[in-house]
Design a protein around this motif. Structure first.
Motif, PDB file in Angstrom:
ATOM      1  N   ARG A 184       0.860  -1.186   0.000  1.00 28.29           N
ATOM      2  CA  ARG A 184       0.000   0.000   0.000  1.00 28.29           C
ATOM      3  C   ARG A 184       0.895   1.234   0.000  1.00 28.29           C
ATOM      4  N   GLN A 239       5.543   2.893  11.488  1.00 34.11           N
ATOM      5  CA  GLN A 239       4.423   1.984  11.767  1.00 34.11           C
ATOM      6  C   GLN A 239       4.137   1.050  10.593  1.00 34.11           C
ATOM      7  N   GLU A 298       3.982   1.834   7.263  1.00 33.94           N
ATOM      8  CA  GLU A 298       3.331   2.399   6.087  1.00 33.94           C
ATOM      9  C   GLU A 298       4.369   2.994   5.124  1.00 33.94           C
ATOM     10  N   LEU A 347      -3.873   5.872  11.147  1.00 42.46           N
ATOM     11  CA  LEU A 347      -3.426   4.480  11.173  1.00 42.46           C
ATOM     12  C   LEU A 347      -4.545   3.529  11.532  1.00 42.46           C
ATOM     13  N   ARG A 348      -5.381   3.903  12.510  1.00 35.29           N
ATOM     14  CA  ARG A 348      -6.532   3.057  12.852  1.00 35.29           C
ATOM     15  C   ARG A 348      -7.452   2.882  11.663  1.00 35.29           C
ATOM     16  N   TRP A 349      -7.693   3.960  10.953  1.00 36.97           N
ATOM     17  CA  TRP A 349      -8.586   3.920   9.784  1.00 36.97           C
ATOM     18  C   TRP A 349      -7.982   3.083   8.659  1.00 36.97           C
ATOM     19  N   LEU A 350      -6.692   3.241   8.417  1.00 36.30           N
ATOM     20  CA  LEU A 350      -6.034   2.467   7.356  1.00 36.30           C
ATOM     21  C   LEU A 350      -6.094   0.974   7.626  1.00 36.30           C
ATOM     22  N   ARG A 351      -6.028   0.609   8.891  1.00 35.04           N
ATOM     23  CA  ARG A 351      -5.948  -0.811   9.249  1.00 35.04           C
ATOM     24  C   ARG A 351      -7.303  -1.456   9.458  1.00 35.04           C
TER      25      ARG A 351
END
Length: 335
Positions: A76, A108, A110, A331-335
């Motif tokens: 990604r 993290q 990404e 990060l929460r949203w991406l995961r």
């Protein structure tokens, strides 16, 4: 003997349970220069004119080494789209590591593309009237296509082939967010949108006056200095960060400045066409977007929308004191 043996076994078990589990070592992170060949064309709903010529867009790929080497499997890439008056440096403020959005995301796991849009930074344009914001959205689309096919280059031959992205998420702030929204609505080729400090339905009077002054600065020239970021961007950022940003401010191509109103129109039209999930992020003390417009902006999409507001933060979310909270939400949203 038996009690002694039992005691030894009990002590051993207690020691094993008290030993913390091994944690994975943080990924090795690199930043590598990249270049994309693009056409400065406009095939979007934003009515503005560009010169149609070929250009190089330059930026940096920031992420774990294994991702940049293309050996990590499905990759990604988060494409970071900067605002007016800025450049890729806005997302990669290496002089202040706590506010270096790209590198902190890389830590993290990404991978991000820190891009200088045409007319800014390493992608400087000789004539600032030769491009416009509709063309910026079109060139963003070309970058997304090159990322997914792997048809772009490292600026150093020692790195070999560039990795192809299996998924692309665009992140934009302000006008960068509007560019990303128009791109997604027009071309439907990204997997998600992180839109910071953007609404096409409610600029404040302060922002409107600043935009009018900026337009006047373009009369008879092709580049105009950005109105002071001190006035509009910040609420909680430290003095050191504010000084670093003001020191790095970029002049704006007047073709971009002159197409601000058409971009707002195009962004409004394309909102319903966005199919990818959207994350809307705002500062509670944003001086550019009226608070009352946030709900209307969220309601303008037909896709899944998540909205988050950070109390005390201003417009420049990645550089405010709440930057860590902003990254955590992303990060929460991406995961």
């Amino acid at each position: 003997m038996r009690p002694t043996l039992l005691g030894a076994l009990t002590a051993l078990l207690a020691a094993l349970l008290a030993t913390p589990p091994a944690t994975a070592a943080p990924p090795r992170i690199e930043s590598r220069g990249v270049v994309f060949d693009v056409s400065n064309i406009n095939e979007t709903s934003v009515p503005c004119t560009s010169d149609g010529q070929q250009y190089h867009l330059r930026g940096r790929l920031v992420g774990p080494t294994k991702d940049l080497d293309g050996v990590s499997g499905a990759l990604r890439v988060n494409v970071l789209v900067h605002d007016l008056g800025a450049g890729g440096w806005f997302w990669n403020l290496r002089s202040h590591p706590a506010y270096d959005y790209a590198t902190r995301l890389a830590a993290q796991g990404e991978t991000t593309l820190v891009l200088d849009r045409l007319g800014y930074g390493a992608s400087r344009l000789a004539d600032g009237n030769a491009t416009c914001l509709g063309a910026q959205a079109n060139m963003l689309h070309q970058v997304v296509q090159h990322l997914t096919s792997g048809r772009y280059d490292y600026t150093s031959s020692r790195f070999g082939a560039t990795p192809a992205a299996a998924h692309v998420v665009t992140h934009g702030l302000g006008i960068g967010a509007a560019i990303a929204q128009v791109e997604a609505g027009t071309f439907d080729d990204v997997d998600g949108l992180v839109l910071m400090s953007w609404t096409d339905r409610g600029a404040t009077s302060l922002a409107t006056r600043a935009a009018a002054r900026h337009s006047r600065d373009c009369v008879g020239t092709d580049y105009a200095p950005r109105p002071s970021m001190r006035e509009l961007f910040f609420s909680s950022a430290s003095g050191a960060v504010r000084r670093a940003v003001v020191h790095r401010q970029d002049d704006d191509p007047c073709g971009d400045v002159g197409s601000l109103s058409p971009l707002v129109l195009g962004s409004n039209l394309e909102a319903r066409e966005v199919d990818a999930p959207v994350l809307l992020l705002y500062g509670g003390k944003d001086k550019v977007n009226r608070a009352s417009a946030r709900e209307d902006q969220a309601a303008s999409y037909s896709t899944r929308v998540t909205t988050r507001t950070f109390p005390g933060a201003g417009y420049a979310l990645p550089l405010e004191k709440q930057a860590g909270q902003v990254r955590a939400a992303v990060l929460r949203w991406l995961r």
